[in-house]
Structure formats: C-alpha cells, structure tokens
Design a protein around this motif. Sequence first.
Motif, PDB file in Angstrom:
ATOM      1  N   THR A   1      15.161   2.082  -5.421  1.00 45.03           N
ATOM      2  CA  THR A   1      14.247   3.170  -5.072  1.00 45.03           C
ATOM      3  C   THR A   1      13.191   3.342  -6.145  1.00 45.03           C
ATOM      4  O   THR A   1      13.499   3.354  -7.336  1.00 45.03           O
ATOM      5  N   ILE A   2      11.941   3.454  -5.716  1.00 47.09           N
ATOM      6  CA  ILE A   2      10.836   3.791  -6.607  1.00 47.09           C
ATOM      7  C   ILE A   2      10.589   5.290  -6.466  1.00 47.09           C
ATOM      8  O   ILE A   2      10.289   5.776  -5.364  1.00 47.09           O
ATOM      9  N   TRP A   3      10.754   6.025  -7.555  1.00 48.07           N
ATOM     10  CA  TRP A   3      10.481   7.461  -7.550  1.00 48.07           C
ATOM     11  C   TRP A   3       9.045   7.693  -8.006  1.00 48.07           C
ATOM     12  O   TRP A   3       8.619   7.148  -9.026  1.00 48.07           O
ATOM     13  N   ALA A   4       8.297   8.493  -7.263  1.00 45.07           N
ATOM     14  CA  ALA A   4       6.881   8.732  -7.554  1.00 45.07           C
ATOM     15  C   ALA A   4       6.583  10.226  -7.564  1.00 45.07           C
ATOM     16  O   ALA A   4       7.176  10.996  -6.804  1.00 45.07           O
TER      17      ALA A   4
ATOM     18  N   GLY B   1      10.488   9.299  -2.786  1.00 42.72           N
ATOM     19  CA  GLY B   1      11.239   8.052  -2.902  1.00 42.72           C
ATOM     20  C   GLY B   1      10.675   6.994  -1.973  1.00 42.72           C
ATOM     21  O   GLY B   1      10.454   7.253  -0.780  1.00 42.72           O
ATOM     22  N   LEU B   2      10.439   5.819  -2.510  1.00 44.40           N
ATOM     23  CA  LEU B   2       9.969   4.677  -1.727  1.00 44.40           C
ATOM     24  C   LEU B   2      10.970   3.544  -1.858  1.00 44.40           C
ATOM     25  O   LEU B   2      11.561   3.355  -2.930  1.00 44.40           O
ATOM     26  N   ASP B   3      11.144   2.774  -0.784  1.00 40.52           N
ATOM     27  CA  ASP B   3      11.936   1.565  -0.938  1.00 40.52           C
ATOM     28  C   ASP B   3      11.052   0.467  -1.506  1.00 40.52           C
ATOM     29  O   ASP B   3       9.853   0.662  -1.735  1.00 40.52           O
ATOM     30  N   ARG B   4      11.619  -0.692  -1.737  1.00 38.41           N
ATOM     31  CA  ARG B   4      10.881  -1.753  -2.430  1.00 38.41           C
ATOM     32  C   ARG B   4       9.790  -2.380  -1.563  1.00 38.41           C
ATOM     33  O   ARG B   4       8.982  -3.166  -2.050  1.00 38.41           O
ATOM     34  N   GLN B   5       9.770  -2.005  -0.282  1.00 38.15           N
ATOM     35  CA  GLN B   5       8.700  -2.481   0.600  1.00 38.15           C
ATOM     36  C   GLN B   5       7.598  -1.436   0.761  1.00 38.15           C
ATOM     37  O   GLN B   5       6.623  -1.662   1.464  1.00 38.15           O
ATOM     38  N   GLY B   6       7.790  -0.271   0.119  1.00 40.87           N
ATOM     39  CA  GLY B   6       6.779   0.770   0.153  1.00 40.87           C
ATOM     40  C   GLY B   6       6.962   1.815   1.231  1.00 40.87           C
ATOM     41  O   GLY B   6       6.113   2.695   1.397  1.00 40.87           O
ATOM     42  N   ASN B   7       8.077   1.747   1.954  1.00 42.37           N
ATOM     43  CA  ASN B   7       8.355   2.766   2.965  1.00 42.37           C
ATOM     44  C   ASN B   7       8.837   4.043   2.291  1.00 42.37           C
ATOM     45  O   ASN B   7       9.688   3.990   1.392  1.00 42.37           O
TER      46      ASN B   7
ATOM     47  N   ALA C   1       0.859  -1.194   0.000  1.00 34.68           N
ATOM     48  CA  ALA C   1       0.000   0.000   0.000  1.00 34.68           C
ATOM     49  C   ALA C   1       0.887   1.234   0.000  1.00 34.68           C
ATOM     50  O   ALA C   1       1.917   1.282   0.679  1.00 34.68           O
ATOM     51  N   LEU C   2       0.491   2.232  -0.792  1.00 35.72           N
ATOM     52  CA  LEU C   2       1.239   3.478  -0.830  1.00 35.72           C
ATOM     53  C   LEU C   2       1.081   4.233   0.489  1.00 35.72           C
ATOM     54  O   LEU C   2       0.055   4.096   1.172  1.00 35.72           O
ATOM     55  N   PRO C   3       2.079   5.036   0.869  1.00 34.78           N
ATOM     56  CA  PRO C   3       1.909   5.887   2.053  1.00 34.78           C
ATOM     57  C   PRO C   3       0.664   6.761   1.924  1.00 34.78           C
ATOM     58  O   PRO C   3       0.297   7.174   0.821  1.00 34.78           O
ATOM     59  N   LYS C   4       0.022   7.056   3.049  1.00 34.78           N
ATOM     60  CA  LYS C   4      -1.260   7.769   3.039  1.00 34.78           C
ATOM     61  C   LYS C   4      -1.175   9.120   2.349  1.00 34.78           C
ATOM     62  O   LYS C   4      -2.145   9.591   1.750  1.00 34.78           O
ATOM     63  N   LYS C   5      -0.014   9.782   2.426  1.00 38.31           N
ATOM     64  CA  LYS C   5       0.102  11.112   1.836  1.00 38.31           C
ATOM     65  C   LYS C   5       0.124  11.073   0.314  1.00 38.31           C
ATOM     66  O   LYS C   5      -0.107  12.092  -0.334  1.00 38.31           O
ATOM     67  N   LEU C   6       0.379   9.904  -0.275  1.00 36.40           N
ATOM     68  CA  LEU C   6       0.432   9.787  -1.739  1.00 36.40           C
ATOM     69  C   LEU C   6      -0.907   9.263  -2.249  1.00 36.40           C
ATOM     70  O   LEU C   6      -1.071   8.086  -2.546  1.00 36.40           O
ATOM     71  N   LYS C   7      -1.862  10.169  -2.368  1.00 36.03           N
ATOM     72  CA  LYS C   7      -3.204   9.776  -2.775  1.00 36.03           C
ATOM     73  C   LYS C   7      -3.421   9.888  -4.281  1.00 36.03           C
ATOM     74  O   LYS C   7      -4.359   9.308  -4.810  1.00 36.03           O
TER      75      LYS C   7
END
Length: 289
Positions: A52-55, A67-73, A33-39
Amino acid sequence: MLRILVLSAFLVLSCNPKAQDSPKSDALSVEFALPKKLKEVSGITLSKNKNTIWAIEDQGNKNVIYGLDRQGNQIADVLVENAENHDWEDITADNQGNIYIGDFGNNENDRQDLSILKVDLKDASQKSTNVTQTTTFHYEGQTEFPPKKSNWLYDCEAFVEKDGYFYLFTKNRSKGFDGTFLVFQVPNKAGDFEAKLIGKLKLQGGYSDAAITSAAINSTKDKIVLLNHKNVQILTGFSADDFSKTKIQKVSLNHNSQKEAVVFLDDKTLLIADEKDGKEGGNVYKFSL
C-alpha cells in the motif's frame, strides 16, 4: 552536405537547455496516474509490506490519508479523527511500520504550532484512525515569527525517521534564494521540544533545482534522498547528531514538474509523485538510482 546538417542539428540540441531538460524514458518512467481527486499530493510512504502507498495532501485539503495499491487504484480513505490538516507536508514510516505525518508546512515562516503526528494505521481496511503521539517543536535559532525575508529558512516539507529521532530538512523561501537549507533533529516521542540544529548545507542551482519538497531514507539508514522539482539529492556520510560534513550528490531527473513526494521502493529505486497542473503531472514515477 547531409553530414554537415546532421552535425549542426546535434550541436544545436546539445547547446539547448530545453533539449537537455527533456525527460528520458530510461531514467524517470510513469508508474501510474494518480486518482483525479488527489491533485495536491504532498507526501507518500509505503506500508510495511510495501503493498500500500499511503498519500497525504497539504493545506486546504482534508485530514485524510489515502491508500493506493501498487497499480494506483485508490483502496482506502482513512479519516484522521482527532487532527486538523493545518499544512501536512510529508509522511514517513519507521522500521516498525509506524506512520508519521509532518504538520509543519510554514510558507510564511510564522507558525508556532508545528507538529509531527503518529497515527494508528495498520491496513487499508480502516475507515478512520487516531493520532497516538503528538510531537510539537520550535526551531533552534528562530526568534522572530516571521524573521526578515532574507532569512526565511523555517518552512519544511521533508523529514525522515531514524533510530528514535526525526530529521527535518527545511525549504528555503528567502529573498535572494541561494540553495541554503537547515537540518534539525527532534526526538521521536510525545512532548514539546526545541528542534536541534545539526547542519547548515547548500544545494546548487535555482529554486526548481534546490528547493526541498520531500525526503526519504533507505533501509540501512545510511542514505537520504531529498527531492526537488528537477533533481534528487543523495546525502551520505552524515552522523546521528551532525550533518555538517554530509556529502551531497545531485542526480538530475531530466524532468521539471511540481514534484512533492518521494519514498524508497527498495534501496535502488524511488517512487516520486508530482502535483497535477493543468494537463501536466498528477503521476507517480519510478526512478532507478
């Protein structure tokens, strides 16, 4: 009697569109699940080392790359200091790991400040970055801003970089939607350019089946995936300056949500993100081609 009931239930499910549209766990699986702030995630790409996943988010949101790590943090908030988020709709990378933001969202087909921004983004330890190259462009063939609603073919939410050029795939917002989209080519360099029209193609189905929301290209640069809310479309057989003979294969995701972002994890696997809508969505999914 029991056999008849079982057979009847099977036939009802087979003919029920909603049953056919339900997600299959072996096809599209939730990675995190994406962090709550990324709606309102509108694009994702990977760092060169794929750690790193750049969004990014689209119009109305901050000029920040997350930036998110591969676990979604969430591990980074990188402020783009010398740019505004007019309508950031996709993010992509080239073979060298350079990162580009497509500021070309154009819902009303009336923008005349479309651009692609190259940013100095090295790793997740950065707190800020700057645009190091700005490519501005206008579309070949568009002479009215906006044109008649029957020709609203100049919104864009999807692009890739290939061999020194950007390839843009437009989102059809025309009255009487029929799946038509345009392919444009823009040089990957600083300056102001006319985007060259190199293909006019058509996807089958309605808006959720055929409106293009993101794009990704594989490592060998011979396969491009276009994302819809319900499908991915695999493009092959294109050449650098001509997409008119492109072969398109539709692959159903068996899942309907506001999917807005796609990237190749490897040449056989996609990561796909959708927007949060109430209790639904707001995830990154893994999909095996």
